[in-house]
Write a protein that holds these residues in place. Structure first.
Motif, PDB file in Angstrom:
ATOM      1  N   MET A   1       6.471  -0.024 -37.733  1.00 69.39           N
ATOM      2  CA  MET A   1       5.946  -0.487 -39.010  1.00 69.39           C
ATOM      3  C   MET A   1       7.025  -1.202 -39.819  1.00 69.39           C
ATOM      4  N   LEU A   2       8.220  -0.631 -39.875  1.00 66.56           N
ATOM      5  CA  LEU A   2       9.315  -1.260 -40.618  1.00 66.56           C
ATOM      6  C   LEU A   2       9.728  -2.587 -39.983  1.00 66.56           C
ATOM      7  N   ALA A   3       9.674  -2.655 -38.661  1.00 66.66           N
ATOM      8  CA  ALA A   3      10.018  -3.907 -37.984  1.00 66.66           C
ATOM      9  C   ALA A   3       9.033  -5.016 -38.342  1.00 66.66           C
ATOM     10  N   MET A   4       7.743  -4.688 -38.414  1.00 62.82           N
ATOM     11  CA  MET A   4       6.762  -5.700 -38.772  1.00 62.82           C
ATOM     12  C   MET A   4       6.949  -6.149 -40.214  1.00 62.82           C
TER      13      MET A   4
ATOM     14  N   HIS B   1      21.702  -6.342 -40.227  1.00 65.86           N
ATOM     15  CA  HIS B   1      22.004  -5.924 -38.865  1.00 65.86           C
ATOM     16  C   HIS B   1      23.174  -4.944 -38.805  1.00 65.86           C
ATOM     17  N   PHE B   2      24.109  -5.053 -39.758  1.00 66.91           N
ATOM     18  CA  PHE B   2      25.305  -4.211 -39.772  1.00 66.91           C
ATOM     19  C   PHE B   2      26.026  -4.241 -38.428  1.00 66.91           C
ATOM     20  N   GLY B   3      25.990  -5.401 -37.788  1.00 70.22           N
ATOM     21  CA  GLY B   3      26.694  -5.576 -36.525  1.00 70.22           C
ATOM     22  C   GLY B   3      26.011  -4.965 -35.323  1.00 70.22           C
ATOM     23  N   MET B   4      24.807  -4.427 -35.495  1.00 68.03           N
ATOM     24  CA  MET B   4      24.117  -3.792 -34.366  1.00 68.03           C
ATOM     25  C   MET B   4      23.492  -4.847 -33.458  1.00 68.03           C
ATOM     26  N   PRO B   5      23.602  -4.682 -32.146  1.00 65.23           N
ATOM     27  CA  PRO B   5      22.965  -5.619 -31.213  1.00 65.23           C
ATOM     28  C   PRO B   5      21.478  -5.290 -31.050  1.00 65.23           C
ATOM     29  N   GLY B   6      20.763  -6.146 -30.328  1.00 60.68           N
ATOM     30  CA  GLY B   6      19.366  -5.861 -30.009  1.00 60.68           C
ATOM     31  C   GLY B   6      18.397  -6.359 -31.054  1.00 60.68           C
ATOM     32  N   ARG B   7      17.103  -6.037 -30.824  1.00 55.42           N
ATOM     33  CA  ARG B   7      16.061  -6.553 -31.691  1.00 55.42           C
ATOM     34  C   ARG B   7      15.886  -5.693 -32.941  1.00 55.42           C
ATOM     35  N   ILE B   8      15.108  -6.222 -33.877  1.00 54.55           N
ATOM     36  CA  ILE B   8      14.951  -5.597 -35.184  1.00 54.55           C
ATOM     37  C   ILE B   8      14.374  -4.191 -35.084  1.00 54.55           C
ATOM     38  N   GLN B   9      13.422  -3.986 -34.162  1.00 53.97           N
ATOM     39  CA  GLN B   9      12.788  -2.675 -34.052  1.00 53.97           C
ATOM     40  C   GLN B   9      13.811  -1.588 -33.741  1.00 53.97           C
ATOM     41  N   LYS B  10      14.830  -1.924 -32.939  1.00 57.58           N
ATOM     42  CA  LYS B  10      15.881  -0.939 -32.649  1.00 57.58           C
ATOM     43  C   LYS B  10      16.703  -0.639 -33.909  1.00 57.58           C
ATOM     44  N   HIS B  11      16.901  -1.663 -34.732  1.00 62.45           N
ATOM     45  CA  HIS B  11      17.639  -1.459 -35.976  1.00 62.45           C
ATOM     46  C   HIS B  11      16.853  -0.541 -36.920  1.00 62.45           C
ATOM     47  N   THR B  12      15.534  -0.807 -37.065  1.00 60.62           N
ATOM     48  CA  THR B  12      14.716   0.026 -37.953  1.00 60.62           C
ATOM     49  C   THR B  12      14.621   1.454 -37.419  1.00 60.62           C
ATOM     50  N   LEU B  13      14.728   1.610 -36.128  1.00 63.92           N
ATOM     51  CA  LEU B  13      14.756   2.946 -35.537  1.00 63.92           C
ATOM     52  C   LEU B  13      15.992   3.703 -36.021  1.00 63.92           C
ATOM     53  N   VAL B  14      17.124   3.012 -36.047  1.00 56.64           N
ATOM     54  CA  VAL B  14      18.365   3.628 -36.535  1.00 56.64           C
ATOM     55  C   VAL B  14      18.237   3.991 -38.007  1.00 56.64           C
TER      56      VAL B  14
END
Length: 432
Positions: free
Chosen positions: A303-306, A317-330
Motif C-alpha cells: 500500500m505504501l509503495a503504491m 531511498h537512504f541509499g537502499m538498493p532495490g525497488r520502492i516496495q522493498k524500501h517501504t517494507l523497511v
C-alpha cells in the motif's frame, strides 16, 4: 505497477492472509481488553463487532469489484477524492493503523512467549522479543508471494484448528454451559458507553480483512475473489472468536480475565488443562502472531509503495538498493519496532482503533458521496456503516477521555501531523 505479479495469489491464499492478520491480534491481544470494557457478557461483543464490520466491509467489497488494485484502500480513496490531502491522509491513517497493529501483535508474541518460562511480562523482554519477530517478518517478506501465501495459509489453518481444539476442550470442562464463570466478587457494572466502546476493539480485531483489499491486483479473478475472501475471512474469524471467548468466559472469572488481560487466553487454559494447556495455548499464540505479522507487513508495504508511486507520500531511498516496495517494507518494520518498544498493549490497541475508525468513516463517506453510481453501492448500507462507526468511535473516545486521556491526545497528534504533513507535502509537490 509492473513490480506486482498479477494472479500470484489464489482465493485460499487471500483468505489465509486475511485470517492470518485477524486471528492473531483479535483473540490473543484484545480479548482481555474487551472483557475489561464490556463485563461478563463480553463474548456477545464479538458478535456486535462482526455485524458492524460486515456493514463496513460492504464498501470495500464494492470498490474492490470495481477497482481491484495492489494499493487497495489508497486507490479507493483516489477514486473517491482525487489525489489530494484527504486521500493521502486517510491512506496514511490506514497504513499507520496497520503498523500499530503489527506492533500490537509483536508485543503479544513477546507476552505469550514469556509464559513458557514463567517469567513476568517485563517491558524490556517483551519489547526485545517483539523486535525479533518483526525482523523475522522482514526476512519472510522478501522471500516472494508464493512462499508468503503458502506459509500464511498453512499456519492460519493450523492455528484455527488448534484454537477450536482449545475452545472445545474448555467448553467440555465447563459442561458446555453458556453461563459465564462469574465475576470473582469485585467486578463493577459497565455503563452503555463502556460496552459500546468495547465494540471498537472488536472492530480492530476484524480489520485484517483490509489486508485482502491491499493485494487486489495480485489475486486471481479479483472482481469476484476479493469479495469472497473478505466475507470468508470475517466469517471464519467471527466463529473462532466467539467459541474462544465463551470458553474463556466459562473457565475464568471476569476479574482474572481482566487481571491477565495481556495473556488471558493462556491463563484460561490453566484451570481447564493445567500447565500443558498453557504451553499448548502459548504455542498457538506464537504461531498466530508470527503469521499475523507476516501477512500485515506484506499488505502495508504494498500500500505504501503504491502511494509513493502516485506521489501522495514522501519517499527517500537512504541509499537502499532495490525497488520502492522493498524500501517501504523497511520503513514499515522500523516504525513497528519503535511503537512496540514505546507503548504497551492496551494503549497500542486503543490508538489503532481510533485511527482506523476515522479512516473507515472517510472511506464510507467517499463511497456514499462520490462513488455510489460507479460501484452500484446501496446507500442505506453505506450510510449505516458510517453511522455505526461514528457511534462506536464517539463512545470509545468518551471512555478514554475519562480513563486514559493520553490515548486521545496521542491519537489527536497522529491525526494533526498526518493531515497537516500531507497538506504541506502535496502543496510543495504542486509547486515543483
Amino acid at each position: 505497477m509492473s513490480n506486482y505479479r498479477k494472479n500470484s495469489l489464489t482465493l485460499i491464499g487471500a483468505i489465509g492472509l486475511g485470517t492470518g492478520v485477524m486471528i492473531s491480534a483479535g483473540i490473543f491481544a484484545l480479548l482481555g481488553q474487551v472483557a475489561e470494557l464490556a463485563g461478563i457478557w463480553f463474548p456477545l461483543i464479538f458478535i456486535v463487532g462482526g455485524i458492524v464490520t460486515g456493514f463496513s466491509a460492504y464498501s470495500y467489497v464494492k470498490m474492490s469489484q470495481q477497482y481491484p488494485s495492489a494499493g487497495g484502500i489508497g486507490m479507493f480513496l483516489v477514486k473517491a477524492y482525487g489525489k489530494g490531502t484527504i486521500t493521502a491522509s486517510a491512506a496514511m491513517l490506514m497504513a499507520i493503523s496497520m503498523v500499530i497493529n503489527q506492533s500490537l501483535v509483536a508485543r503479544t508474541f513477546g507476552t505469550y512467549t514469556l509464559q513458557i518460562f514463567g517469567v513476568e511480562s517485563s517491558g524490556w523482554l517483551v519489547a526485545l522479543l517483539a523486535v525479533g519477530l518483526l525482523i523475522f517478518a522482514f526476512i519472510v517478506n522478501i522471500s516472494g508471494n508464493e512462499f508468503i501465501q503458502t506459509f500464511t495459509s498453512v499456519v492460519s489453518l493450523l492455528k484455527i484448528i488448534g484454537l477450536l481444539i482449545f475452545a472445545t476442550g474448555g467448553l467440555w470442562v465447563a459442561g458446555f454451559t453458556l453461563e459465564p464463570a462469574g465475576t470473582g466478587g469485585s467486578a463493577e457494572e459497565r455503563g452503555i458507553a463502556s460496552i459500546i466502546a468495547a465494540v471498537a476493539l472488536t472492530i480492530l480485531s476484524f480489520k485484517g480483512f483490509t489486508t485482502i483489499t491491499n493485494s487486489g491486483s495480485e489475486i486471481k479473478n479479483p472482481e469476484k475473489n476479493v469479495g469472497r475472501a473478505i466475507v470468508a475471512s470475517i466469517s471464519i474469524s467471527l466463529f473462532v472468536y466467539l467459541v474462544i471467548a465463551w470458553a474463556v468466559s466459562s473457565n475464568l472469572p471476569i476479574d482474572r480475565i481482566i487481571e491477565a488481560k495481556d495473556y488471558s487466553l493462556a491463563e484460561a487454559a490453566r484451570p481447564a488443562f493445567g500447565s500443558y494447556g498453557v504451553w499448548f495455548t502459548v504455542g498457538l499464540a506464537i504461531i498466530a502472531t508470527v503469521s499475523g505479522i507476516i501477512a500485515s507487513v506484506f499488505a502495508v508495504s504494498r500500500m505504501l509503495a503504491m502511494l509513493t508511486d502516485m506521489s501522495l507520500i514522501p519517499h527517500r531511498h537512504f541509499g537502499m538498493p532495490g525497488r520502492i516496495q522493498k524500501h517501504t517494507l523497511v520503513y514499515t518494520i522500523v516504525l513497528a519496532m519503535v511503537l512496540a518498544v514505546l507503548f504497551d498493549l492496551s494503549r497500542i490497541a486503543s490508538v489503532g482503533a481510533i485511527l482506523y475508525l476515522v479512516m473507515d468513516m472517510i472511506v464510507h463517506w467517499g463511497v456514499w458521496k462520490h462513488l455510489k453510481k460507479e460501484t452500484g453501492a446501496n446507500t442505506l448500507i453505506v450510510g449505516t456503516a458510517f453511522l455505526l462507526d461514528a457511534i462506536v468511535l464517539g463512545a470509545f473516545v468518551y471512555v478514554k477521555l475519562t480513563s486514559d486521556i493520553l490515548i486521545v491526545l496521542v491519537s489527536l497528534v497522529f491525526l494533526i501531523l498526518t493531515f497537516s504533513g500531507e497538506h504541506w507535502f502535496l502543496k510543495k509537490q504542486n509547486k515543483q
